[in-house]
Write an enzyme that holds these catalytic residues in place. Structure first.
Site, PDB file in Angstrom:
ATOM      1  N   TYR A 138       0.816  -1.220   0.000  1.00  0.00           N
ATOM      2  CA  TYR A 138       0.000   0.000   0.000  1.00  0.00           C
ATOM      3  C   TYR A 138       0.848   1.267   0.000  1.00  0.00           C
ATOM      4  CZ  TYR A 138      -4.025  -3.001   0.936  1.00  0.00           C
ATOM      5  OH  TYR A 138      -5.001  -3.958   0.862  1.00  0.00           O
ATOM      6  N   LYS A 184       2.856 -14.469   5.827  1.00  0.00           N
ATOM      7  CA  LYS A 184       2.932 -15.479   4.768  1.00  0.00           C
ATOM      8  C   LYS A 184       4.408 -15.821   4.578  1.00  0.00           C
ATOM      9  CE  LYS A 184       1.028 -17.949   1.396  1.00  0.00           C
ATOM     10  NZ  LYS A 184       0.103 -19.073   1.631  1.00  0.00           N
ATOM     11  N   ASP A 216      -3.529 -17.513   5.093  1.00  0.00           N
ATOM     12  CA  ASP A 216      -4.604 -18.352   4.525  1.00  0.00           C
ATOM     13  C   ASP A 216      -5.289 -19.159   5.632  1.00  0.00           C
ATOM     14  OD1 ASP A 216      -2.164 -19.678   4.726  1.00  0.00           O
ATOM     15  OD2 ASP A 216      -2.298 -20.720   2.804  1.00  0.00           O
ATOM     16  N   ASP A 240      -5.929  -5.278   6.115  1.00  0.00           N
ATOM     17  CA  ASP A 240      -7.072  -4.719   5.387  1.00  0.00           C
ATOM     18  C   ASP A 240      -8.128  -5.807   5.194  1.00  0.00           C
ATOM     19  OD1 ASP A 240      -8.677  -3.094   3.816  1.00  0.00           O
ATOM     20  OD2 ASP A 240      -7.500  -3.400   1.985  1.00  0.00           O
ATOM     21  N   ASP A 244     -12.199  -6.729   7.380  1.00  0.00           N
ATOM     22  CA  ASP A 244     -13.562  -6.801   6.830  1.00  0.00           C
ATOM     23  C   ASP A 244     -14.219  -8.136   7.181  1.00  0.00           C
ATOM     24  OD1 ASP A 244     -12.849  -4.366   5.516  1.00  0.00           O
ATOM     25  OD2 ASP A 244     -14.158  -4.841   3.829  1.00  0.00           O
TER      26      ASP A 244
END
Ligand code: NAD
Ligand code: IPM
Ligand code: MN
Length: 354
Positions: A138, A184, A216, A240, A244
């Site tokens: 980002y 990750k 994951d 991010d 959600d």
């Protein structure tokens, strides 16, 4: 003490939910020693359409001179992706707001809207995501041409150390027993550095358990056993995405709040949702994410934890009596955005008067 609050209403439902956040700030000003001067700092898609920039200098100067920023949401479907949204990234980058605090708490009064069965809710959901907010994908380093595009994912030791240390300190302050790091590292070099630093810094916190989970697998753990998590620290993109997912576990994307924070500097408070073009202009958006962002502002920028707690209690109480349509329950009154804000404000008045 008077505080200057910059206010960016933004696009879509942004202005609708910010109005309710402002309502709460006005109640606080009426019943406590805090008072506020509000200064409009327009940014986003509508502003871009008028002036050709999504964050005019005048707005940014107001933000830089404020004690805190209350932000709605930006983004318009008629503009290409990113044209409005990069305003947020600029604010985060240029003010060096490296901490993105995103609490996910399932209120007793909203248990009926949690999509999980009781056995998965277990002893409850009360997680704080600590998202790195200035580095990684980002940071907006890259290019796009007709046949190729690139984004560069860079994490620095300084960037990892400061967010990870913050997460450990946060866990300690909250009385948590464990810090979970989501990465990750089986694929990404950046995650390998992150994980190394997570454990290096962790050695300063012998009383806290440490746990690493791959992103994951974490996405299933968050649904399978959300009660396992307390403080969760992660990079910019993973934070991010999982926030959600977490928001829907507590009933709606409209419930989740956030603080973009640099301790001691002007920080930005915003619901985690976007401009929701599918419901904007209808007066039905859930304003609780914006209201709880004001709660975070009290807690993190103005050292007013007592007021913060009363905002949260007012929200929890109000949700038993009325809700916006995203949280519909046939036995509970359906409210508009404005009515929801009024109800929380009424509850808060009673509490602050005591
Ligand atoms: P979104 O968060 O705007 O909406 C996703 C879904 O959640 C929609 O169905 C929406 O109606 C619902 N929703 C969101 N907030 C709600 C609320 N307060 N009450 C009830 N329902 C709510 O995500 P999107 O549709 O992917 O993005 C729309 C625009 O917002 C895009 O331009 C995107 O880039 C932008 N965006 C901005 C921010 C921000 O300003 N911080 C964050 C995310 C997305
Ligand atoms: C958020 C949003 C922003 C982000 C976008 C709109 C820049 O999705 O605050 O979660 O990705 O950080
Ligand atoms: Mn997001």
């Amino acid at each position: 003490m008077e505080k200057i609050i910059a206010v960016t209403r933004g696009d879509g439902i942004g202005p609708e939910v910010v109005n309710e956040g402002l309502k709460i700030l006005k109640v606080i000003a009426e019943f406590t020693d805090l008072s506020f001067e509000f200064k409009d700092a327009p940014a986003g898609g509508e502003v871009y359409k008028k002036y050709g920039e999504n964050l005019p200098k005048k707005s940014f100067d107001i933000i830089k001179g404020a004690d805190a920023l209350l932000f709605g949401a930006v983004g318009l479907p008629e503009l290409p992706p990113g044209v409005a949204e990069t305003a947020i990234l600029r604010i985060r980058q240029e003010l060096d707001l490296y901490i993105n605090l995103r609490p996910i708490k399932l209120y007793e009064s909203l248990k009926d809207k949690c999509p999980l069965k009781d056995e998965f809710i277990g002893k409850g959901i009360d997680i704080t995501f600590v998202r790195e907010n200035t580095e990684g994908l980002y940071a907006n380093i890259g290019y796009i041409s007709d046949d190729r595009a690139e984004n560069l994912m860079i994490y620095t030791r300084k960037g990892c150390e400061r967010i990870i240390r913050y997460a450990y300190e946060f866990a300690k302050k909250m009385g948590h027993s464990k810090v979970t790091s989501v990465d990750k590292a089986n694929i990404l070099k950046t995650s390998q550095l992150w994980r190394k630093i997570f454990h290096e810094i962790g050695s300063d916190y012998p009383n806290l358990q440490k746990e690493d989970i791959y992103i994951d697998a974490y996405c299933q753990w968050l649904i399978r056993a959300p009660y396992r998590f307390q403080t969760v620290v992660t990079g910019n993109m993973f934070g991010d995405i999982i926030s959600d997912e977490g928001a829907f576990l507590i009933g709606s994307l409209g419930m989740a709040s956030s603080g973009n924070i640099h301790p001691g500097k002007v920080s930005m408070y915003e619901p985690i949702h976007g401009s929701a073009p599918d419901i904007s202009g209808k007066g039905i958006a859930n304003p609780i994410g914006a209201i709880l962002s004001v709660k975070l502002m009290m807690q993190e920028s103005f050292q007013s934890s007592d007021i913060a707690k009363e905002i949260e209690n007012s929200v929890e109480e109000a949700l038993k009596e009325g809700r916006t349509i995203d949280l519909r329950n046939p036995e509970i009154k359906n409210l508009t955005t404005k009515e929801m804000g009024d109800l929380v404000a009424e509850k808060l008045k009673v509490r602050l008067k005591r």
